[in-house]
Design an enzyme around this catalytic site. Structure first.
Site, mmCIF file in Angstrom:
data_model
loop_
_atom_site.group_PDB
_atom_site.id
_atom_site.type_symbol
_atom_site.label_atom_id
_atom_site.label_comp_id
_atom_site.label_asym_id
_atom_site.label_seq_id
_atom_site.Cartn_x
_atom_site.Cartn_y
_atom_site.Cartn_z
ATOM 1 N N LYS A 1 40.413 -37.104 2.015
ATOM 2 C CA LYS A 1 40.178 -35.996 1.094
ATOM 3 C C LYS A 1 41.243 -35.968 0.015
ATOM 4 O O LYS A 1 42.418 -36.076 0.363
ATOM 5 C CB LYS A 1 40.210 -34.707 1.911
ATOM 6 C CG LYS A 1 40.122 -33.443 1.115
ATOM 7 C CD LYS A 1 40.304 -32.258 2.023
ATOM 8 C CE LYS A 1 40.395 -31.037 1.133
ATOM 9 N NZ LYS A 1 40.996 -29.926 1.777
ATOM 10 N N ARG B 1 51.936 -27.645 -2.015
ATOM 11 C CA ARG B 1 51.779 -28.161 -0.651
ATOM 12 C C ARG B 1 52.326 -29.584 -0.508
ATOM 13 O O ARG B 1 51.988 -30.297 0.436
ATOM 14 C CB ARG B 1 50.298 -28.148 -0.250
ATOM 15 C CG ARG B 1 49.582 -26.801 -0.406
ATOM 16 C CD ARG B 1 48.456 -26.687 0.615
ATOM 17 N NE ARG B 1 47.452 -25.672 0.342
ATOM 18 C CZ ARG B 1 47.639 -24.352 0.420
ATOM 19 N NH1 ARG B 1 48.835 -23.881 0.721
ATOM 20 N NH2 ARG B 1 46.642 -23.516 0.183
ATOM 21 N N LYS C 1 44.871 -36.344 3.952
ATOM 22 C CA LYS C 1 44.633 -35.276 2.972
ATOM 23 C C LYS C 1 45.769 -35.266 1.965
ATOM 24 O O LYS C 1 46.934 -35.094 2.332
ATOM 25 C CB LYS C 1 44.547 -33.933 3.704
ATOM 26 C CG LYS C 1 44.375 -32.751 2.762
ATOM 27 C CD LYS C 1 44.134 -31.469 3.515
ATOM 28 C CE LYS C 1 44.074 -30.302 2.565
ATOM 29 N NZ LYS C 1 43.806 -29.030 3.265
ATOM 30 N N CYS D 1 42.946 -23.752 9.731
ATOM 31 C CA CYS D 1 44.174 -23.709 8.939
ATOM 32 C C CYS D 1 44.666 -22.267 8.875
ATOM 33 O O CYS D 1 43.957 -21.348 9.276
ATOM 34 C CB CYS D 1 43.952 -24.258 7.530
ATOM 35 S SG CYS D 1 45.500 -24.862 6.794
#
Ligand code: PBG
Ligand code: ZN
Length: 334
Positions: free
Chosen positions: A258, A227, A205, A130
């Site tokens: 996740k 995000r 995610k 990332c």
């Protein structure tokens, strides 16, 4: 009092007979959690040595390479054979593009080389791919006029994955949530001769509030905003199947859901909609909550950790990434 069972036909079916002793319960238990199912996360400093405790993650520290090697060696004795690495950027090195992320001399590639040299194939080394820990703005991709650009983020992410693969990573794990990044990484790895390097996609995610302690540990919190324009909306479950399907089609070797505990239904869904190996990430905030309650004597840590890990496996996860891994094995909690 009238015996209400009097008229029922006998013999009854009695589930309690299946719970009568510990030995019998073990014999018929449907779910098992062992060392072979666990992945230990590590925060790696861009340094030969060092050990920086992380306030919100008790017993987890940012480690220099020598310290990491010692820790991993001890963990291998417990049966922990897989690690997931999060590299930190050198002080003052972050820039607008996140270029320290793909520096071949960066924390992650250097740690990968050291680990693979020491342990070879006895250890599975996975790396988080990332940009958020390496950009000045702390977002997971390229930021332009307040937006995270999708396609412009693919090349830097692929370069980061390639730097990890060149260092010897067995598996790269993109956690950015850009569309198409699995395909971009796969193409870049294959073109460079790394067709044997696997991709564990953080396919599902969520934009979760449970990542707080991690962001303090990895120094990767966004400076502005959140995000939510790239990570999934916590209200959606059907969308998880779509994300899983796309990453499978792009060439992912394994998928991840996740966080884990508030998303057990999603783990089950993905388990049923995709044949790929499935990882659950028992994230930082989930760990910190258990540790905080245990510290106060409000819950029995061993029993709660066991119950949580069993739940993730029962929901359908093949493997669990968890900060509890070492203590659970060392303490014989499973
Ligand atoms: C980086 C990344 C994050 C986590 C794993 N990789 C944080 C985030 O997306 O903000 C979270 C892990 C944890 O909370 O333990 N993209
Ligand atoms: Zn990120």
């Amino acid at each position: 009092m009238k015996d209400l069972t009097h008229d029922l036909p006998r013999p009854w079916t009695r589930p309690r007979r299946g719970r009568v002793s510990a030995a019998w319960r073990d014999l018929v238990a449907e779910t098992h959690v062992g060392a072979e199912h666990l992945v230990m996360p590590h925060f790696v400093l861009p340094a030969e040595s060092g050990c920086e405790p992380i306030d919100a993650l008790p017993d987890i520290a940012r480690l220099g390479r020598a310290d990491l090697l010692r820790q991993v060696e001890a963990d291998l004795e417990l049966g922990l054979r897989t690690v997931l690495l999060f590299g930190l950027a050198p002080e003052g090195s972050k820039d607008a593009h996140g270029s320290p992320a793909w520096d071949p001399a960066g924390a992650t590639p250097a740690a990968v080389r050291a680990l693979k040299q020491a342990f070879g194939d006895d250890l599975v080394v996975m790396t988080d791919v990332c940009l958020c820990g390496f950009t000045e703005h702390g977002h997971c991709g390229v930021l332009h006029e307040g937006r995270v650009l999708n396609d412009a983020s693919l090349a830097p992410l692929a370069s980061t994955a390639l730097a990890h693969a060149e260092a010897g990573a067995d598996v790269v794990a993109p956690s950015d949530m850009m569309d198409g990044r699995v395909a971009a990484i796969r193409a870049r790895l294959d073109a460079a001769g790394f067709e044997h390097t696997g991709i564990l996609s953080y396919a599902v995610k969520y934009a979760s509030a449970y990542y707080g302690p991690f962001r303090a540990a990895a120094k990767s919190a966004p400076g502005q905003g959140d995000r939510k324009a790239y990570q999934m909306d916590v209200r959606n479950g059907l969308e998880a199947e779509r994300e899983a399907e796309l990453d499978e089609a792009e060439g992912a070797d394994a998928l991840m859901v996740k966080p884990a505990l508030a998303f057990l239904d999603v783990i089950r869904r993905v388990r049923e909609s995709s044949p790929l190996p499935l990882f659950a990430y028992n994230v930082s905030g989930e760990y910190s909550m258990v540790r905080a309650a245990a510290e106060r004597g409000w819950v029995d840590e061993a029993a709660v950790v066991r119950e949580n890990l069993v739940a993730m496996r029962r929901a359908g996860a093949d493997a669990v990434i968890t900060y509890h891994a070492r203590a659970a094995l060392a303490g014989g909690w499973l």
